[in-house]
Each structure stands twice: as C-alpha cells, then as structure tokens.
Design a protein around this motif. Structure first.
Motif, PDB file in Angstrom:
ATOM      1  N   MET A 106      -0.517  -6.456  -5.864  1.00 42.62           N
ATOM      2  CA  MET A 106      -1.226  -7.427  -6.705  1.00 42.62           C
ATOM      3  C   MET A 106      -1.470  -8.684  -5.975  1.00 42.62           C
ATOM      4  O   MET A 106      -0.428  -9.303  -5.410  1.00 42.62           O
ATOM      5  N   PRO A 107      -2.394  -9.282  -6.333  1.00 39.78           N
ATOM      6  CA  PRO A 107      -2.584 -11.025  -5.787  1.00 39.78           C
ATOM      7  C   PRO A 107      -1.840 -11.791  -6.486  1.00 39.78           C
ATOM      8  O   PRO A 107      -1.248 -11.413  -7.570  1.00 39.78           O
ATOM      9  N   ASN A 108      -1.688 -12.936  -6.115  1.00 38.27           N
ATOM     10  CA  ASN A 108      -0.718 -14.065  -6.741  1.00 38.27           C
ATOM     11  C   ASN A 108      -1.627 -14.908  -7.707  1.00 38.27           C
ATOM     12  O   ASN A 108      -2.225 -15.711  -7.472  1.00 38.27           O
TER      13      ASN A 108
ATOM     14  N   VAL B  35      -3.431 -12.913  -1.552  1.00 35.72           N
ATOM     15  CA  VAL B  35      -3.536 -11.322  -1.501  1.00 35.72           C
ATOM     16  C   VAL B  35      -2.324 -11.040  -0.368  1.00 35.72           C
ATOM     17  O   VAL B  35      -2.581 -11.511   0.703  1.00 35.72           O
TER      18      VAL B  35
ATOM     19  N   ALA C 230      -1.584  -5.475   0.528  1.00 36.85           N
ATOM     20  CA  ALA C 230      -2.194  -5.052  -0.505  1.00 36.85           C
ATOM     21  C   ALA C 230      -3.487  -4.051  -0.575  1.00 36.85           C
ATOM     22  O   ALA C 230      -3.630  -3.359  -1.545  1.00 36.85           O
TER      23      ALA C 230
ATOM     24  N   SER D  91      -7.902  -3.582  -0.419  1.00 36.45           N
ATOM     25  CA  SER D  91      -9.252  -4.032  -0.906  1.00 36.45           C
ATOM     26  C   SER D  91      -9.083  -4.232  -2.614  1.00 36.45           C
ATOM     27  O   SER D  91      -9.770  -4.995  -3.147  1.00 36.45           O
TER      28      SER D  91
ATOM     29  N   ALA E 158      -6.616  -5.285  -4.430  1.00 35.70           N
ATOM     30  CA  ALA E 158      -6.086  -6.691  -4.959  1.00 35.70           C
ATOM     31  C   ALA E 158      -7.327  -7.867  -4.501  1.00 35.70           C
ATOM     32  O   ALA E 158      -7.009  -8.770  -5.339  1.00 35.70           O
TER      33      ALA E 158
ATOM     34  N   VAL F  69      -9.480  -7.730  -7.487  1.00 35.80           N
ATOM     35  CA  VAL F  69      -8.879  -8.469  -8.574  1.00 35.80           C
ATOM     36  C   VAL F  69      -9.060 -10.025  -8.393  1.00 35.80           C
ATOM     37  O   VAL F  69      -9.671 -10.571  -9.546  1.00 35.80           O
ATOM     38  N   CYS F  70      -8.917 -10.528  -7.071  1.00 37.30           N
ATOM     39  CA  CYS F  70      -9.168 -11.845  -6.876  1.00 37.30           C
ATOM     40  C   CYS F  70     -10.724 -12.297  -7.362  1.00 37.30           C
ATOM     41  O   CYS F  70     -10.975 -13.350  -8.004  1.00 37.30           O
TER      42      CYS F  70
END
Length: 197
Positions: free
Chosen positions: A1-3, A131, A135, A137, A139, A142-143
């Motif tokens: 998951m992205p931050n 990302v 992770a 594509s 993630a 999601v960004c």
C-alpha cells in the motif's frame, strides 16, 4: 500500500498552489453556475486521472525521456492557455449573458490540465515517491484515486466560495476586472510554459 498518511497532506498542498487549472475554475465558477463549476472540476480531474494512468502504465516516462514529445505538448498547451487568456482579455460585457453550458466548463478544465506537460512530469516524479518499490501498479492507482479525491475536495470548496459571491462577481465592473485578471494570468502561464525547457 502507498504511504497515504504522507501523500494526502502533500497532495493538498499541491492542490492549493495556484496554477492554470485554479485560474480556469475561478473564471468558470464566477459565472455563477454551480453546474458549470462542477463540470470544470470534472474536466480537471479527468485530466488528472489520465495523467495518473499514464504514470501507472509508464507513458509519462516517455514524455520525460522524449524532448520532442514534451516540446510538442508544451507548445500546444501554451498556445491553448494564451488563446484562453487573450479571449478573456478582450471580453466584452454588457447585455444579457447567455447561460454557459456545462460542457464548456468540462472541456476548458480538461484541456487546461492535459495541455500542461508539468502535470505529466509531476505524476511521474511525485506519485512514485509514496509507493514502495515492490508494491506494483495497484498501489499507484490508489495514489491516483487519493490525488483525485483531494483535488475534488479542494476545488469544490473553492468553487462553492466563488459561486457564493457570484452575484457580486457578475457586476459589470467586477466581471471586467476578473476577466482581465484571469486573462493576464492565463497568458502568463502560457508564456511560462512555452519558455520552459
């Protein structure tokens, strides 16, 4: 998951920095139609989604790597911004203003965003920082979705504020000042995009 805890505040700060899309939204929202303002936001966010998807699929890397592709997009975007600016600078008030169709706001928002090559390079350089390398594509998508959500919140609040004072903004002397100011800013942004290397 992205931050996302780091990404969302950063995306808000970037959304709040005025640019061609902000000027276009204020110009469209000042006409008093909430539908037109929302259509302009939809156009801007469609552009963000397309730049984000281009980043996910690596297409913005081509833009960053190919000076010719970047220059073509840069000059086309600059010409469009200058065209919009000149149109606003020579705005003539008076008489009953025609109702603006939402499609006009959507097109203006979309083309303003797509005609700005900085948005593509920004998507390429900004999104991946949040990302993890492994992770993938999903993630990154999601960004992109979070970026659009943040933009929609900020631009909707801005459009609501501008449409609330729309009656005052539509007075002839204020409208003329607003059109000239937004026209000058759009021409300035267009020239800045054209001269950038």
């Amino acid at each position: 998951m992205p931050n996302l805890l780091a990404f969302i505040p950063a995306a808000f700060l970037i959304a709040m920095v005025p640019g061609p899309a902000t000027v276009m939204l204020i110009k469209q929202a000042a006409r008093g139609s909430k539908r037109n303002a929302l259509a302009t936001i939809a156009g801007i966010e469609t552009g963000i989604a397309l730049w984000g998807l281009a980043a996910v699929f690596g297409l913005t890397a081509l833009l960053a790597a190919s000076q010719t592709a970047y220059d073509v997009l840069r000059v086309a975007g600059a010409l469009f911004l200058v065209y919009l600016g000149i149109k606003a600078l020579f705005f003539r008030s008076g008489g009953e203003e025609k109702e603006v169709r939402p499609g006009a706001g959507y097109r203006s928002g979309l083309v303003t965003n797509l005609g700005n090559p900085k948005a593509g390079v920004f998507a390429l350089s900004f999104l991946p920082q949040f990302v993890p390398v492994h992770a993938g594509s999903g993630a990154l998508l999601v960004c992109v979705a979070a970026w659009i959500a943040v933009d929609v919140v900020w631009y909707s609040a801005l459009a609501l504020l501008v449409t609330r004072v729309g009656q005052w903004l539509r007075r002839d002397n204020v409208k003329k000042w607003l059109e000239r100011t937004s026209g000058g800013l759009l021409v300035g942004f267009g020239v800045a995009v054209a001269l950038e290397h």
